[in-house]
Design a protein around this motif. Structure first.
Motif, PDB file in Angstrom:
ATOM      1  N   PRO A 500     -14.222  85.811   3.595  1.00  0.00           N
ATOM      2  CA  PRO A 500     -15.391  86.054   2.729  1.00  0.00           C
ATOM      3  C   PRO A 500     -15.720  87.537   2.565  1.00  0.00           C
ATOM      4  O   PRO A 500     -16.003  88.004   1.459  1.00  0.00           O
ATOM      5  N   GLU A 501     -15.646  88.307   3.687  1.00  0.00           N
ATOM      6  CA  GLU A 501     -15.999  89.730   3.585  1.00  0.00           C
ATOM      7  C   GLU A 501     -14.988  90.507   2.731  1.00  0.00           C
ATOM      8  O   GLU A 501     -15.329  91.509   2.093  1.00  0.00           O
ATOM      9  N   LYS A 503     -13.384  89.176   0.090  1.00  0.00           N
ATOM     10  CA  LYS A 503     -13.734  88.838  -1.302  1.00  0.00           C
ATOM     11  C   LYS A 503     -14.972  89.645  -1.748  1.00  0.00           C
ATOM     12  O   LYS A 503     -15.001  90.201  -2.840  1.00  0.00           O
ATOM     13  N   TYR A 504     -15.955  89.693  -0.865  1.00  0.00           N
ATOM     14  CA  TYR A 504     -17.200  90.413  -1.185  1.00  0.00           C
ATOM     15  C   TYR A 504     -16.905  91.887  -1.483  1.00  0.00           C
ATOM     16  O   TYR A 504     -17.281  92.423  -2.529  1.00  0.00           O
ATOM     17  N   LEU A 535     -15.686  82.081  -7.990  1.00  0.00           N
ATOM     18  CA  LEU A 535     -16.302  82.449  -6.704  1.00  0.00           C
ATOM     19  C   LEU A 535     -17.822  82.271  -6.705  1.00  0.00           C
ATOM     20  O   LEU A 535     -18.464  82.370  -5.657  1.00  0.00           O
ATOM     21  N   HIS A 538     -18.756  79.701  -4.303  1.00  0.00           N
ATOM     22  CA  HIS A 538     -18.201  79.894  -2.945  1.00  0.00           C
ATOM     23  C   HIS A 538     -19.212  79.455  -1.889  1.00  0.00           C
ATOM     24  O   HIS A 538     -20.428  79.631  -2.061  1.00  0.00           O
ATOM     25  N   ASN A 540     -19.878  80.665   0.917  1.00  0.00           N
ATOM     26  CA  ASN A 540     -20.598  81.796   1.509  1.00  0.00           C
ATOM     27  C   ASN A 540     -21.576  82.350   0.461  1.00  0.00           C
ATOM     28  O   ASN A 540     -21.169  82.813  -0.606  1.00  0.00           O
ATOM     29  N   VAL A 543     -21.082  85.957  -0.852  1.00  0.00           N
ATOM     30  CA  VAL A 543     -19.941  86.049  -1.769  1.00  0.00           C
ATOM     31  C   VAL A 543     -20.346  85.505  -3.144  1.00  0.00           C
ATOM     32  O   VAL A 543     -20.065  86.108  -4.188  1.00  0.00           O
TER      33      VAL A 543
END
Length: 558
Positions: A500-501, A503-504, A535, A538, A540, A543
C-alpha cells in the motif's frame, strides 16, 4: 597372521564358553595384530563375523570388556569398519558401558564410540538421542583427575557440540561449571586449547553463554589476556586471540552481555574499555567488537556516549587510517554505527566529529569497511537536517556513493549506498543536496532502487524522488526521463503485489512529475487514469483517498 586366524576361530568358541584365560589370550592376540597392521587385521576381523560376537562381550561384569572396547576402537579407526560396527549392534552396549565405574573400560568405550561415530552427524545425533551428553558431563566431573579420561570427554564434547541438537542438552547439564573448573587447573597451552575448542561452539548458545559467565569464565579469559598481552611467543599470541574472541562471543547473548555491562560500572566492561587504546591489534579489535556488542540497546548506548566512548573509538580509527587494518576499522565503525542508533546520541556524536572521522575512510577499497562506513553515516543523519545537508553537499562523498551504487559484486555496499543517497535528500530536503546528487549522476540509482525487492528501500527511493520532483524538477527532468521512472511507476501501480505505501508514494510522485512537460506527456501516453481509477476502491483508505486526488489531477491535466 596364522595366529590371528586361530585367535578369531577360538574367539567365536570362547565367547560362548566361560574360559576367561583363553578369551583374554585371543583378545591379546588381536590387539597385537592390530598394532602391527591395523588395516589388514581389521579386514580379517570383518570377514570373520566376530564383530557380532563382540556385542555380547561388552558387559560391565566381564574382565575382558576393556580389551574388547579397545579392539573396537582400533578397528573403527578405519572408515570401512565403521558401518560394520554399527551393523553389528555395537553402539547400544557401548553407550551402556558409559555408566560403568571402571576407568579403563570408560576410556576404551569412549574411544570406540568416538571412532565409530567420527565425522558422521547421523551417528553423533543417535548418540545424543541415547543420552550420552549428561553421562559424559557427569564422567568429567567424577574423573577430572584422570588425564586420559578427561581428554576423551573433551574430544567427545568437541565433536558433539558442533551439532545444533546437542546445545539444548548441554544447557541442561553443569557443563559450564565443569569446563571452567577444569580450565582453571590447566597450565599447558595444549590443554587450554582443547578446552577452548569445546567452549567456542557451546558459547554460541545463549543459555550456555550465561552459564559460562556465571561460572566465572570471563575472569579466566581476562587473566589470560593480562598474562599474554605483552608476549611475542607464538602460543601466547594464539591464546590471547582465542581468549579475546571468546570474550566477544559471550557478549553476543543479551542476558550475558547485560550481566557483564552492569549499568556501565561492571569491572569487565571497564577492562574491555582499556583494550581500545592498547597497542595490541588483537585487543583493539576485541575491544571495539565488545563495545559494538554492548551497544545493542538504547540504554547502554546512551550511557557509553555520555561517558566518552566515542572519543576512544575515534582515536582508534585515527590510528588505522594509514595502516589499513581492515578488521579494526570494521569493528570500530560497527561500534559507532550501533551507538548512533538512539535519537539522543546523534547530535552528540555529530558535534564530537564522528562524521568527519568516518569520512577519512571514504577512499577504502574494502567492502566490509565501506558497508559499515555507509551504515554509520546513515544512522548519524537520521532526522538531522543540518548534518544531512552538509554531507549531501560534499561532492567527493556523493560521487563515491554513486560509484558504490554500481558495486554489483557487493550487494550490501550497493544497497547501503542507495539508502544513504536517498537519506541525504529525505533528511535535508535541500535543493543544494539534490543538485549535487543530480550532477553526480545519482538519479538513475534512486530510480533503480524504487524497483528493489525490499519494500523499505522502494519506499525510501520513492520519497526521495518525490522531494526531487517537488523541489528541483527542472534540474532532474532529463535524468528522470532517461531512467524511465514514469514506466516504472506505471508498473508499480499496476502490480497487485505492490505494498500500500508503495502505491501511495507512487501516486504522490506521479502528481509531482506532471509539473514537467515531457514527463507530463509520458504520463498521459501510459493510460495512468485507468490504473489509478481502480485504486479508488483499494482496501487501504489512505491509498483510496490518494487515488481519488491523483485521478482528479490526471483529469484536470489531460
Amino acid at each position: 597372521m596364522d595366529n590371528l586366524s586361530d585367535a578369531l576361530k577360538k574367539l567365536k568358541i570362547t565367547a560362548t564358553d566361560s574360559t576367561a584365560d583363553s578369551l583374554e589370550g585371543c583378545l591379546d592376540c588381536l590387539l597385537q595384530a592390530l598394532a602391527q597392521n591395523n588395516i589388514e587385521t581389521s579386514e580379517k576381523i570383518q570377514k570373520s563375523g566376530i564383530l557380532q560376537v563382540f556385542a555380547s562381550l561388552l558387559t560391565p561384569q566381564s574382565s575382558s570388556t576393556a580389551k574388547v572396547a579397545n579392539i573396537i576402537a582400533e578397528v573403527a579407526k578405519n572408515e570401512f569398519m565403521r558401518n560394520p560396527c554399527v551393523d553389528a549392534g555395537l553402539i547400544p552396549p557401548l553407550v551402556q558401558l558409559l555408566n560403568c565405574k571402571d576407568q579403563e573400560v570408560l576410556l576404551q568405550t569412549g574411544r570406540a564410540l568416538g571412532n565409530i561415530c567420527y565425522d558422521s552427524h547421523t551417528l553423533q545425533s543417535q548418540l545424543i538421542n541415547m543420552g550420552v551428553i549428561p553421562t559424559l558431563v557427569k564422567l568429567l566431573g567424577i574423573h577430572c583427575q584422570n588425564a586420559a579420561l578427561t581428554e576423551m570427554c573433551l574430544v567427545a564434547f568437541g565433536n558433539l557440540a558442533e551439532l545444533e541438537s546437542s546445545k539444548e542438552q548441554f544447557a541442561y547439564t553443569n557443563i559450564a561449571e565443569e569446563l571452567v573448573k577444569l580450565f582453571k587447573k590447566q597450565i599447558e597451552h595444549d590443554k587450554k586449547e582443547m578446552i577452548f575448542e569445546v567452549l567456542a561452539p557451546l558459547a554460541e548458545n545463549d543459555v550456555i553463554k550465561l552459564q559460562l559467565v556465571e561460572a566465572g569464565l570471563v575472569e579466566c579469559l581476562l587473566e589470560i589476556v593480562q598474562k599474554t598481552v605483552d608476549s611475542d611467543k607464538e602460543d601466547d599470541i594464539a591464546e590471547l586471540k582465542t581468549a579475546s574472541d571468546l570474550m566477544v562471543l559471550l557478549l553476543l547473548g543479551d542476558e550475558s552481555m547485560q550481566k557483564l555491562f552492569e549499568g556501565g560500572k561492571g569491572s569487565v566492561f571497564q577492562r574491555v574499555l582499556s583494550w581500545i587504546p592498547s597497542n595490541n591489534h588483537q585487543l583493539q579489535l576485541a575491544g571495539a567488537l565488545a563495545i559494538a556488542n554492548f551497544a545493542r540497546n538504547d540504554g547502554n548506548c546512551i550511557h557509553m556516549v555520555d561517558n566518552g566512548i566515542v572519543q576512544k573509538l575515534m582515536d582508534l580509527l585515527d590510528r588505522h587510517v594509514e595502516d589499513g587494518n581492515v578488521t579494526v576499522q570494521h569493528a570500530a565503525l560497527s561500534a559507532l554505527r550501533n551507538l548512533a542508533i538512539p535519537v539522543v546520541n546523534k547530535a552528540k556524536m555529530l558535534s564530537a566529529g564522528v562524521a568527519e572521522a568516518v569520512l577519512k575512510f571514504l577512499r577504502s577499497e574494502m567492502p566490509p569497511v565501506q558497508f559499515k562506513l555507509l551504515g554509520t553515516l546513515r544512522m548519524l543523519i537520521d532526522a538531522q537536517a543540518d548534518a544531512a545537508e552538509q554531507l549531501g553537499k560534499n561532492v567527493k562523498l556523493v560521487e563515491r556513493l554513486v560509484e558504490w551504487c554500481e558495486a554489483k559484486d557487493h550487494a550490501g555496499v550497493m544497497g547501503e549506498s542507495n539508502r544513504l543517497l536517498s537519506a541525504l535528500i529525505r533528511h535535508s530536503k535541500s535543493k543544494d543536496v539534490i543538485r549535487t546528487i543530480v550532477q553526480s549522476g545519482g538519479i538513475k540509482h534512486l530510480v533503480t532502487m524504487a524497483t528493489s525487492e525490499h519494500v523499505i528501500m522502494q519506499n525510501e527511493a520513492l520519497v526521495a524522488l518525490a522531494l526531487i520532483a517537488a523541489l528541483e524538477l527542472v534540474t532532474a527532468e532529463k535524468d528522470i526521463e532517461n531512467a524511465q521512472l514514469v514506466q516504472i511507476l506505471h508498473r508499480l501501480l499496476s502490480d497487485e503485489r505492490s505494498a500500500p505505501e508503495i502505491k501511495y508514494n507512487s501516486m504522490v510522485l506521479i502528481c509531482a512529475l506532471m509539473g514537467s512537460e515531457p514527463l507530463h506527456k509520458e504520463v498521459q501516453s501510459l493510460s495512468f487514469l485507468e490504473v489509478v481509477s481502480k485504486l479508488r476502491s483499494h482496501e487501504n483508505k489512505t491509498v483510496a483517498q490518494q487515488a481519488s486526488l491523483t485521478e482528479q489531477r490526471l483529469v484536470v491535466e489531460s
